[in-house]
Design an enzyme around this catalytic site. Structure first.
Site, mmCIF file in Angstrom:
data_model
loop_
_atom_site.group_PDB
_atom_site.id
_atom_site.type_symbol
_atom_site.label_atom_id
_atom_site.label_comp_id
_atom_site.label_asym_id
_atom_site.label_seq_id
_atom_site.Cartn_x
_atom_site.Cartn_y
_atom_site.Cartn_z
ATOM 1 N N GLY A 8 0.860 -1.188 0.000
ATOM 2 C CA GLY A 8 0.000 0.000 0.000
ATOM 3 C C GLY A 8 0.888 1.226 0.000
ATOM 4 C CG PHE A 11 -1.859 10.032 2.887
ATOM 5 C CD1 PHE A 11 -1.078 11.141 2.620
ATOM 6 C CD2 PHE A 11 -3.095 9.932 2.278
ATOM 7 C CE1 PHE A 11 -1.518 12.143 1.770
ATOM 8 C CE2 PHE A 11 -3.550 10.920 1.431
ATOM 9 C CZ PHE A 11 -2.759 12.033 1.170
ATOM 10 C CB VAL A 12 -0.333 4.491 6.485
ATOM 11 C CG1 VAL A 12 0.439 3.716 7.543
ATOM 12 C CG2 VAL A 12 -1.504 5.226 7.136
ATOM 13 C CG HIS A 175 -6.228 0.664 16.668
ATOM 14 N ND1 HIS A 175 -5.731 1.711 17.409
ATOM 15 C CD2 HIS A 175 -6.186 1.075 15.370
ATOM 16 C CE1 HIS A 175 -5.414 2.694 16.577
ATOM 17 N NE2 HIS A 175 -5.686 2.337 15.346
HETATM 18 N N1 APR Z 1 -2.503 -4.204 -2.709
HETATM 19 C C1 APR Z 1 -1.723 -3.110 -2.545
HETATM 20 N N2 APR Z 1 -2.216 -1.877 -2.282
HETATM 21 C C2 APR Z 1 -3.537 -1.744 -2.221
HETATM 22 C C3 APR Z 1 -4.422 -2.841 -2.379
HETATM 23 C C4 APR Z 1 -3.851 -4.117 -2.628
HETATM 24 N N3 APR Z 1 -4.596 -5.201 -2.805
HETATM 25 N N4 APR Z 1 -5.693 -2.376 -2.239
HETATM 26 C C5 APR Z 1 -5.602 -1.046 -1.988
HETATM 27 N N5 APR Z 1 -4.309 -0.672 -1.970
HETATM 28 C C6 APR Z 1 -3.733 0.655 -1.762
HETATM 29 C C7 APR Z 1 -4.531 1.784 -2.384
HETATM 30 O O1 APR Z 1 -4.384 1.820 -3.798
HETATM 31 C C8 APR Z 1 -3.936 3.003 -1.690
HETATM 32 O O2 APR Z 1 -2.826 3.529 -2.409
HETATM 33 O O3 APR Z 1 -3.672 1.007 -0.391
HETATM 34 C C9 APR Z 1 -3.448 2.412 -0.343
HETATM 35 C C10 APR Z 1 -4.181 2.987 0.853
HETATM 36 O O4 APR Z 1 -3.801 4.307 0.951
HETATM 37 P P1 APR Z 1 -4.702 5.473 1.557
HETATM 38 O O5 APR Z 1 -6.058 5.431 0.913
HETATM 39 O O6 APR Z 1 -3.895 6.731 1.487
HETATM 40 O O7 APR Z 1 -4.917 5.018 3.073
HETATM 41 P P2 APR Z 1 -3.924 5.265 4.301
HETATM 42 O O8 APR Z 1 -4.246 6.546 4.958
HETATM 43 O O9 APR Z 1 -2.541 4.991 3.867
HETATM 44 O O10 APR Z 1 -4.431 4.103 5.309
HETATM 45 C C11 APR Z 1 -4.181 2.741 5.028
HETATM 46 O O11 APR Z 1 -4.014 2.138 7.343
HETATM 47 O O12 APR Z 1 -4.424 3.324 9.305
HETATM 48 C C12 APR Z 1 -4.933 2.404 8.380
HETATM 49 O O13 APR Z 1 -7.339 2.789 8.464
HETATM 50 C C13 APR Z 1 -6.178 2.919 7.687
HETATM 51 O O14 APR Z 1 -6.821 0.817 6.748
HETATM 52 C C14 APR Z 1 -6.208 2.057 6.455
HETATM 53 C C15 APR Z 1 -4.720 1.864 6.138
#
Ligand code: APR
Length: 315
Positions: A8, A11-12, A175
């Site tokens: 992923g 942001f995180v 959490h």
């Molecule tokens: N494989 C890889 N990446 C994926 C997949 C997958 N199968 N499905 C979704 N993603 C990616 C998305 O394309 C996106 O770039 O995961 C990323 C999530 O990023 P954000 O929407 O910015 O979410 P973020 O704030 O990073 O949070 C991610 O962490 O704290 C937790 O609740 C939050 O579950 C969430 C996770």
């Protein structure tokens, strides 16, 4: 070559990749996402930042699961974040499917790896990841307690009006709204906060800690927190890859500890090369134990929903 994969690149994930690279926790950090170009672009940017900062870690962006093979550690952030008004449990269905698909390529290509899950709802997603992987449970853990404890530490520093450096907090349980801040095990340079603050202030700090994630979601309006979650996950990753034996609160597999079984829940753990090397059992008073069990009940409700949706097999 040592390799950490961050799944992923939202942001995180991108913040985790940045911290892993800056701290040189591996020779290579792989950043994978399903969106074409996104992890590759972030990787290029981070490698160019490395030319300024001088870190010796290469970041590789990819959409190909096979590029993650042979990873020593995974940090899984893939999934949707919460929107205002959403509970973490509202993400069960969509993030549950994502976690299963990620588990499949971790299992296929990195059978000896350790896995830190961040995706919410955390305690159920880490359970699902561990179940799907079938790895020894100590190699799969969830990030929550370090983050929740950091939030509590910050709120204490605000209330006391000093810095955060000497403050160490302990937050146990799930959490979510049912998390259990532990004032008795929270100290300023070894002195319990119960000796430093009136009960009303401690209650207000506990309340704000429980709502720490939602407070940020409501301010941001699109998306959820990422700096502190990434800092917390990378502290855990560092403890594992450097075999630091640090005591940190994490979502760990319980097999009788605290009178609970067959569940992932936030408890103090010793983290080292084997992952969760030990679950530390604190002597909780009756009310603390009751709150911890109540928190476990809330997680079991979400696990039941996952089973009904057939994302987990029947118990
Ligand atoms: N494989 C890889 N990446 C994926 C997949 C997958 N199968 N499905 C979704 N993603 C990616 C998305 O394309 C996106 O770039 O995961 C990323 C999530 O990023 P954000 O929407 O910015 O979410 P973020 O704030 O990073 O949070 C991610 O962490 O704290 C937790 O609740 C939050 O579950 C969430 C996770």
């Amino acid at each position: 070559m040592t390799r950490i994969t961050v799944v992923g690149s939202g942001f995180v994930g991108m913040t985790c990749a940045q911290k892993c690279a800056e701290q040189e926790l591996a020779e290579e950090v792989v950043l994978i996402d399903i969106i074409e170009g996104k992890p590759q672009g972030i990787a290029l940017d981070l490698n160019q930042a490395g030319a300024v900062e001088g870190y010796q870690c290469r970041v590789r962006g990819t959409n190909e699961p096979k590029d993650t093979h042979g990873s020593d550690l995974f940090i899984v952030t893939a999934g949707l974040p919460r929107k205002p008004g959403m509970d973490r449990s509202d993400l069960l269905d969509v993030n549950g499917k994502i976690v299963n698909s990620v588990a499949d390529y971790i299992q296929a290509g990195s059978p000896d790896t350790r896995v830190i899950v961040i995706t919410n709802p955390l305690d159920t997603m880490v359970y699902q990841m561990a179940h799907r992987l079938g790895f020894p449970k100590e190699r799969v853990l969830g990030m929550a307690g370090v983050l929740d404890s950091a939030r509590m530490s910050y709120f204490i520093s605000e209330t006391l009006g000093g810095g955060v450096a000497d403050i160490r907090c302990m937050v146990l349980g799930g959490h979510g709204d049912s998390m259990v801040p532990m004032p008795n095990f929270s100290t300023v340079d070894g002195v319990s906060i119960t000796a430093l603050l009136p009960e009303a202030d401690i209650e207000a700090i506990n309340h704000r800690t429980r709502n720490g994630g939602a407070e940020i979601v409501n301010l941001l309006k699109t998306g959820s927190a990422y700096y502190a979650p990434a800092a917390a996950a990378v502290a855990m990753a560092k403890a594992i890859v450097r075999d630091e034996k640090r005591l940190l609160p994490c979502a760990a597999w319980l097999n009788g500890q605290y009178g609970l079984k067959d569940i992932y829940l936030g408890v103090p753990c010793v983290l080292g090369a084997r992952g969760v090397e030990r679950v530390v059992e604190l002597e909780l008073d009756e009310s603390g134990m009751k709150l911890l069990h109540k928190s476990a009940e809330a997680i079991r409700k979400d696990l039941k929903i996952l089973r009904e949706k057939q994302l987990l097999p029947a118990a």
